[in-house]
Design a protein around this motif. Sequence first.
Motif, PDB file in Angstrom:
ATOM      1  N   SER A  83       8.487  -3.322 -11.746  1.00 31.34           N
ATOM      2  CA  SER A  83       7.389  -4.113 -12.303  1.00 31.34           C
ATOM      3  C   SER A  83       6.188  -3.238 -12.640  1.00 31.34           C
ATOM      4  CB  SER A  83       6.955  -5.205 -11.310  1.00 31.34           C
ATOM      5  OG  SER A  83       7.997  -6.124 -11.084  1.00 31.34           O
ATOM      6  N   ALA A  84       6.052  -2.120 -11.916  1.00 33.49           N
ATOM      7  CA  ALA A  84       4.944  -1.188 -12.162  1.00 33.49           C
ATOM      8  C   ALA A  84       5.235  -0.245 -13.323  1.00 33.49           C
ATOM      9  CB  ALA A  84       4.660  -0.384 -10.904  1.00 33.49           C
ATOM     10  N   GLY A  85       6.439  -0.321 -13.874  1.00 32.00           N
ATOM     11  CA  GLY A  85       6.776   0.501 -15.028  1.00 32.00           C
ATOM     12  C   GLY A  85       7.681   1.680 -14.738  1.00 32.00           C
ATOM     13  N   ILE A  86       8.192   1.792 -13.518  1.00 34.84           N
ATOM     14  CA  ILE A  86       9.111   2.881 -13.182  1.00 34.84           C
ATOM     15  C   ILE A  86      10.492   2.572 -13.760  1.00 34.84           C
ATOM     16  CG2 ILE A  86      10.269   4.104 -11.296  1.00 34.84           C
ATOM     17  CD1 ILE A  86       7.334   4.802 -11.523  1.00 34.84           C
ATOM     18  N   ASP A  87      11.110   3.568 -14.353  1.00 37.21           N
ATOM     19  CA  ASP A  87      12.462   3.427 -14.894  1.00 37.21           C
ATOM     20  C   ASP A  87      13.426   3.114 -13.748  1.00 37.21           C
ATOM     21  OD1 ASP A  87      14.975   3.684 -16.032  1.00 37.21           O
ATOM     22  OD2 ASP A  87      14.563   5.621 -16.965  1.00 37.21           O
ATOM     23  N   PRO A  88      14.177   2.012 -13.839  1.00 33.86           N
ATOM     24  CA  PRO A  88      15.122   1.676 -12.751  1.00 33.86           C
ATOM     25  C   PRO A  88      16.115   2.791 -12.451  1.00 33.86           C
ATOM     26  CG  PRO A  88      14.887  -0.165 -14.273  1.00 33.86           C
ATOM     27  CD  PRO A  88      14.158   1.000 -14.897  1.00 33.86           C
ATOM     28  N   ALA A  89      16.466   3.582 -13.475  1.00 36.91           N
ATOM     29  CA  ALA A  89      17.430   4.665 -13.273  1.00 36.91           C
ATOM     30  C   ALA A  89      16.875   5.763 -12.375  1.00 36.91           C
ATOM     31  CB  ALA A  89      17.836   5.251 -14.626  1.00 36.91           C
ATOM     32  N   ARG A  90      15.575   5.788 -12.212  1.00 41.15           N
ATOM     33  CA  ARG A  90      14.939   6.810 -11.383  1.00 41.15           C
ATOM     34  C   ARG A  90      14.936   6.435  -9.902  1.00 41.15           C
ATOM     35  NH1 ARG A  90       8.574   8.571 -12.150  1.00 41.15           N
ATOM     36  NH2 ARG A  90       8.572  10.242 -10.592  1.00 41.15           N
ATOM     37  N   ILE A  91      15.230   5.184  -9.584  1.00 40.13           N
ATOM     38  CA  ILE A  91      15.102   4.671  -8.221  1.00 40.13           C
ATOM     39  C   ILE A  91      16.451   4.693  -7.503  1.00 40.13           C
ATOM     40  CG2 ILE A  91      14.418   2.697  -6.813  1.00 40.13           C
ATOM     41  CD1 ILE A  91      12.678   1.789  -9.211  1.00 40.13           C
ATOM     42  N   LEU A  92      16.483   5.304  -6.332  1.00 37.68           N
ATOM     43  CA  LEU A  92      17.673   5.312  -5.478  1.00 37.68           C
ATOM     44  C   LEU A  92      17.403   4.404  -4.286  1.00 37.68           C
ATOM     45  CD1 LEU A  92      18.389   9.164  -5.477  1.00 37.68           C
ATOM     46  CD2 LEU A  92      19.345   7.415  -7.006  1.00 37.68           C
ATOM     47  N   ARG A  93      18.295   3.448  -4.046  1.00 37.00           N
ATOM     48  CA  ARG A  93      18.071   2.463  -2.988  1.00 37.00           C
ATOM     49  C   ARG A  93      18.915   2.771  -1.755  1.00 37.00           C
ATOM     50  NH1 ARG A  93      17.406  -3.390  -6.046  1.00 37.00           N
ATOM     51  NH2 ARG A  93      16.785  -2.569  -8.086  1.00 37.00           N
ATOM     52  N   ARG A 148       0.829  -1.213   0.000  1.00 37.25           N
ATOM     53  CA  ARG A 148       0.000   0.000   0.000  1.00 37.25           C
ATOM     54  C   ARG A 148       0.866   1.267   0.000  1.00 37.25           C
ATOM     55  NH1 ARG A 148      -5.102   0.397   1.167  1.00 37.25           N
ATOM     56  NH2 ARG A 148      -4.876   2.034   2.736  1.00 37.25           N
ATOM     57  N   ARG A 149       1.966   1.241   0.719  1.00 42.86           N
ATOM     58  CA  ARG A 149       2.882   2.377   0.654  1.00 42.86           C
ATOM     59  C   ARG A 149       3.426   2.535  -0.762  1.00 42.86           C
ATOM     60  NH1 ARG A 149       6.731   2.162   6.133  1.00 42.86           N
ATOM     61  NH2 ARG A 149       5.035   1.909   7.655  1.00 42.86           N
ATOM     62  N   LEU A 150       3.764   1.430  -1.397  1.00 45.35           N
ATOM     63  CA  LEU A 150       4.295   1.483  -2.753  1.00 45.35           C
ATOM     64  C   LEU A 150       3.250   1.989  -3.737  1.00 45.35           C
ATOM     65  CD1 LEU A 150       6.327  -1.839  -2.720  1.00 45.35           C
ATOM     66  CD2 LEU A 150       7.284   0.438  -3.126  1.00 45.35           C
ATOM     67  N   GLN A 151       2.026   1.560  -3.581  1.00 49.76           N
ATOM     68  CA  GLN A 151       0.962   2.047  -4.461  1.00 49.76           C
ATOM     69  C   GLN A 151       0.794   3.555  -4.309  1.00 49.76           C
ATOM     70  OE1 GLN A 151      -1.953  -0.699  -2.885  1.00 49.76           O
ATOM     71  NE2 GLN A 151      -2.072  -1.819  -4.819  1.00 49.76           N
ATOM     72  N   THR A 152       0.864   4.028  -3.074  1.00 49.85           N
ATOM     73  CA  THR A 152       0.762   5.466  -2.820  1.00 49.85           C
ATOM     74  C   THR A 152       1.954   6.206  -3.427  1.00 49.85           C
ATOM     75  OG1 THR A 152      -0.375   4.973  -0.738  1.00 49.85           O
ATOM     76  CG2 THR A 152       0.466   7.205  -1.012  1.00 49.85           C
ATOM     77  N   GLY A 153       3.165   5.650  -3.245  1.00 54.46           N
ATOM     78  CA  GLY A 153       4.347   6.258  -3.827  1.00 54.46           C
ATOM     79  C   GLY A 153       4.310   6.266  -5.348  1.00 54.46           C
ATOM     80  N   PHE A 154       3.738   5.216  -5.920  1.00 48.33           N
ATOM     81  CA  PHE A 154       3.615   5.145  -7.369  1.00 48.33           C
ATOM     82  C   PHE A 154       2.726   6.274  -7.883  1.00 48.33           C
ATOM     83  CE2 PHE A 154       1.439   3.738 -11.222  1.00 48.33           C
ATOM     84  CZ  PHE A 154       2.517   3.379 -12.027  1.00 48.33           C
TER      85      PHE A 154
END
Length: 212
Positions: free
Chosen positions: A118-128, A78-84
């Motif tokens: 998996s939701a379609g976000i560009d991996p380059a946009r994600i900072l872990r 649910r947090r991920l859906q909200t962040g998406f």
Amino acid sequence: MVWVTRAKRGLCAALTTTGLVCAAMQSAGAQPSVPVAVRDVHRVLTPTLPGTYGDDTAVVILGYGLTPEGAMRKELVRRLQTGFVQSVFAPSSPIVVTGGNPRAGTSEADAMAEWLVSAGIDPARILRETRAESTVANARNTAALMDEHNLRTAVLITSDDHVRRARAAFDAAGVEVVGELTPGATPWPVLPLRIEQFGPVLPTDQFARHPL
């Protein structure tokens, strides 16, 4: 303070045309100082509305404990859906996923990043940020990561019962928080738009790993 009230009403009117609903406004009798009123525009609206931000604002999604098998629990999804949803409203904002506490070799941040991709976000946009084991560490480590990538401000995505503590931790870490969004404090349940509609459509055999 007439211009502040009019600005807030105008913003609400614009948002209403998109099918979203404004949060309750301060009473007409309240007359805050100009700096306080300007600062509180975001704080009045963002508990219920995704915001539009630039490439110097991070969408920060806080982790939640995985199962012993490394699966995500419903609250984290649910947090991920909200962040998406927030990431769609701010397409140039990097997304920070923060959380360590690995289970079965998978950290919270890695599981979150996998879901977003998996939701379609560009991996380059994600900072872990994969090392934090507490909310305080989430904040401190994210502050360092934001500084490394020249990110000035953050929008926090977490659960309703966690957002106050998260906000305090990020304030203490020196992160300027310009918005907060939680799965429960949204107008979406009363609209055709529902948070459960967002995210990847997963095969049946993956539901255990990504419970929706």
